[in-house]
Design an enzyme around this catalytic site. Structure first.
Site, PDB file in Angstrom:
ATOM      1  N   ASP A  80      -4.457  -6.510  -7.563  1.00  0.00           N
ATOM      2  CA  ASP A  80      -4.790  -5.533  -6.404  1.00  0.00           C
ATOM      3  C   ASP A  80      -5.147  -4.131  -6.893  1.00  0.00           C
ATOM      4  OD1 ASP A  80      -5.244  -5.283  -3.890  1.00  0.00           O
ATOM      5  OD2 ASP A  80      -3.227  -5.884  -3.099  1.00  0.00           O
ATOM      6  N   HIS A 106       1.086  -1.146  -0.033  1.00  0.00           N
ATOM      7  CA  HIS A 106       0.001  -0.091   0.012  1.00  0.00           C
ATOM      8  C   HIS A 106       0.929   1.286   0.017  1.00  0.00           C
ATOM      9  CE1 HIS A 106      -2.903  -2.997   1.523  1.00  0.00           C
ATOM     10  NE2 HIS A 106      -4.071  -2.342   0.959  1.00  0.00           N
TER      11      HIS A 106
END
Length: 555
Positions: free
Chosen positions: A295, A221
């Site tokens: 993702d 992230h």
């Protein structure tokens, strides 16, 4: 009849004419469907977008009508309650069908445990590590069924789960207890059967984060993790659970934003944008024929190095079928990402045949899951089977709570010669254990015991043969470690309520029990095992040491 309405009519005709599985006979009809679609709508099928809000906004309506995307992700901004989510998903499907589009994948992250987007009105499922510890294919399958039943009741038909990453780095900042465990074989069994159970209930399962995010020290992230293992190690360890799930028939694989130097040694490239990983490894070597997803493309592992538009084009070039945009990406930016792929086709950078290949997979998967013939749900279909799932969770704990070892033969306890020390704000421990005997001595302590509490615990331990200490994520907080380490190791048994890695702080203790989850059923089961009312059936889901590997158990 407009072209888009004609497309959907063809879909319905396909379903009426064929009753055998889509992969077996429907390919020519999918080709006809694809031939009728505009390039923009074919590209739209390859995107899983997100629309902000608990209702359908005008911007969201325009997105559905204009681009007719293949899927929607339901995140925290979309969720208030079970019925609200169910109604919202019905609105989404009705809107895209009215626009002449193909019914949507509607997905979320419902992993259980740490990551469970749908909460109010839904069953709270434990971490999948407990499923691994149970080591029971049928039970894993039924847990997958139970999770999927709730998703279907709320109008979802795709789950971005289960996680197949191995817990091989206890300091991993993002995976941790989301991982089902550290043994490729045990994790592969659990993940494969969870996925099959979901799909049996009409929910597309997605194993993630290929090729394996477990042994990283970085969070994708915020940055691009780098994995330097060679191909032989990756195939034997990280890839093994994914291969088991693929061989079992999982429908989707999510590729993580991880730089795998074994496959891209000369280019700093996330696996999610890598032709070598997606087409060379996942498709050609491992034989996966289902849907490949990314993702979320908004994550820093991507957007620190690529624009959203360029990342989208590269993902398609690499072989991705379904691009997840991310919950912080607005409708305008999502439209630009889709337009970038359209422009890449029109410029010749991507062939239209490449787009058709992914759209065919998406339509085929939607047919397999019954999505193409979507109709508004009845009230009877919008019911959570909460009581049945509570019983299933109890069964899961009874199968999974693990006595990793008991070198002092303390279990079952001798009540007259035992003491139990527990966190004072978990009175359930006393409530569930005390009915077995009124002879046991109990002591409650603060989460960070004082020196006086530690001294009292040491005195108590001197009066008994066995002292049981209940911990909660001591590995992360270290608050209870001074108390445990002050006790006589040969007398001490620890029950770890959350992380099984608490043991690393006090490896000298003579007995260790892992429940993997702080849920009430874990306490109830652990008390029953301590007093001999239930057998200890679970197998350790993670490696603690070379002497105490995953799979260890004491009956």
């Amino acid at each position: 009849m407009s072209r888009s309405i004609h497309i959907f009519a063809l879909v319905l005709c396909t379903l009426l004419l064929f009753t055998t599985p889509a992969h077996a006979q429907n390919e020519p009809d999918f080709d006809a469907l694809i031939a009728e679609m505009t390039l923009e709508h074919k590209v739209g099928q390859m995107f899983m977008v997100n629309l902000y809000g608990v209702g359908l906004s005008q911007a969201g309506r325009e997105m559905l009508e204009t681009w007719q995307p293949g899927g929607l992700f339901i995140g925290v901004s979309n969720i208030e309650s079970f019925q609200q989510v169910a109604n919202l998903n019905t609105t989404y499907q009705q809107t895209i069908i009215a626009a002449g589009g193909v019914p949507l994948f509607i997905a979320t992250d419902q992993e259980g445990g740490l990551i469970q987007r749908l909460q109010e009105g839904f069953t709270r499922w434990p971490v999948s590590m407990l499923v691994t510890a149970a080591n029971d294919a049928d039970l894993a399958f039924r847990v997958g069924q139970g999770m999927a039943q709730e998703l279907r009741a709320a109008g979802l038909n795709m789950n971005l789960a289960p996680v197949a990453d191995l817990n091989t780095n206890v300091d991993n900042p993002i995976i941790g207890r989301r991982s089902p465990g550290s043994s490729p074989e045990l994790v592969g069994l659990a993940v494969s059967n969870l996925a099959l159970g979901m799909q049996e209930q009409g929910v597309l399962a997605t194993v993630k984060h290929f090729p394996g995010h477990g042994d990283t020290s970085a969070d994708s992230h915020t940055e691009l993790p780098r994995i330097d293992y060679d191909a032989a190690r990756l195939e034997a360890v990280e890839l093994a659970p994914f291969q088991m799930a693929i061989d079992a028939g999982v429908s989707a694989v999510m590729v993580g934003h991880l730089w795998m130097t074994a496959y891209d040694p000369d280019t700093t490239l996330p696996a999610s944008l890598s032709y070598n990983v997606i087409t060379g490894l996942l498709r050609d070597q491992m034989g996966f024929e289902g849907i490949v997803t990314t993702d979320a493309l908004e994550m820093d592992a991507i957007d620190l190095n690529f624009t959203p538009e360029e990342a989208s084009v590269r993902a398609v070039e690499a072989g991705v079928d379904l691009l997840l945009t991310g919950v912080n990406t607005g409708e305008a930016q999502q439209a630009r990402m889709m337009q970038a792929v359209v422009d890449a086709v029109r410029s010749g950078r991507i062939t239209e045949a490449r787009i058709d290949e992914s759209v065919r997979r998406i339509l085929s998967a939607k047919a397999d899951m019954g999505i193409l013939d979507w109709t508004p749900p009845t009230p009877e279909e919008q019911v959570i089977e909460a009581d049945a799932h509570a019983l299933l969770i109890n069964e899961l704990f009874e199968a999974g709570v693990t006595v990793a070892y008991d070198s002092g033969n303390h279990i079952p306890l001798n009540p007259e010669r035992s003491a139990i020390i527990f966190p004072g704000n978990r009175a359930q421990i006393w409530r569930d254990c005390s009915p077995y005997s009124n002879a046991v001595q109990y002591m409650s302590v603060n989460d960070s015991p004082s020196e006086a509490e530690i001294a009292t615990a040491v005195t108590l331990a001197g009066q008994v043969d066995t002292v049981v200490v209940w911990t909660r994520d001591a590995y992360l907080t270290e608050d209870l470690a001074p108390l445990v380490n002050a006790l006589p190791a040969e007398k001490t048994v620890v029950v770890a309520l959350i992380s099984p890695h608490d043991w690393l702080l006090f490896p000298q203790i003579s007995g260790y029990i892992a429940t993997y989850s702080p849920m009430e059923a874990g306490v109830t089961t652990a008390c029953a095992i301590l007093f001999g009312a239930l057998p200890a059936r679970g197998r350790l889901a993670v490696d603690l040491s070379p002497q105490i590997p995953a799979g260890s158990r004491t009956e």
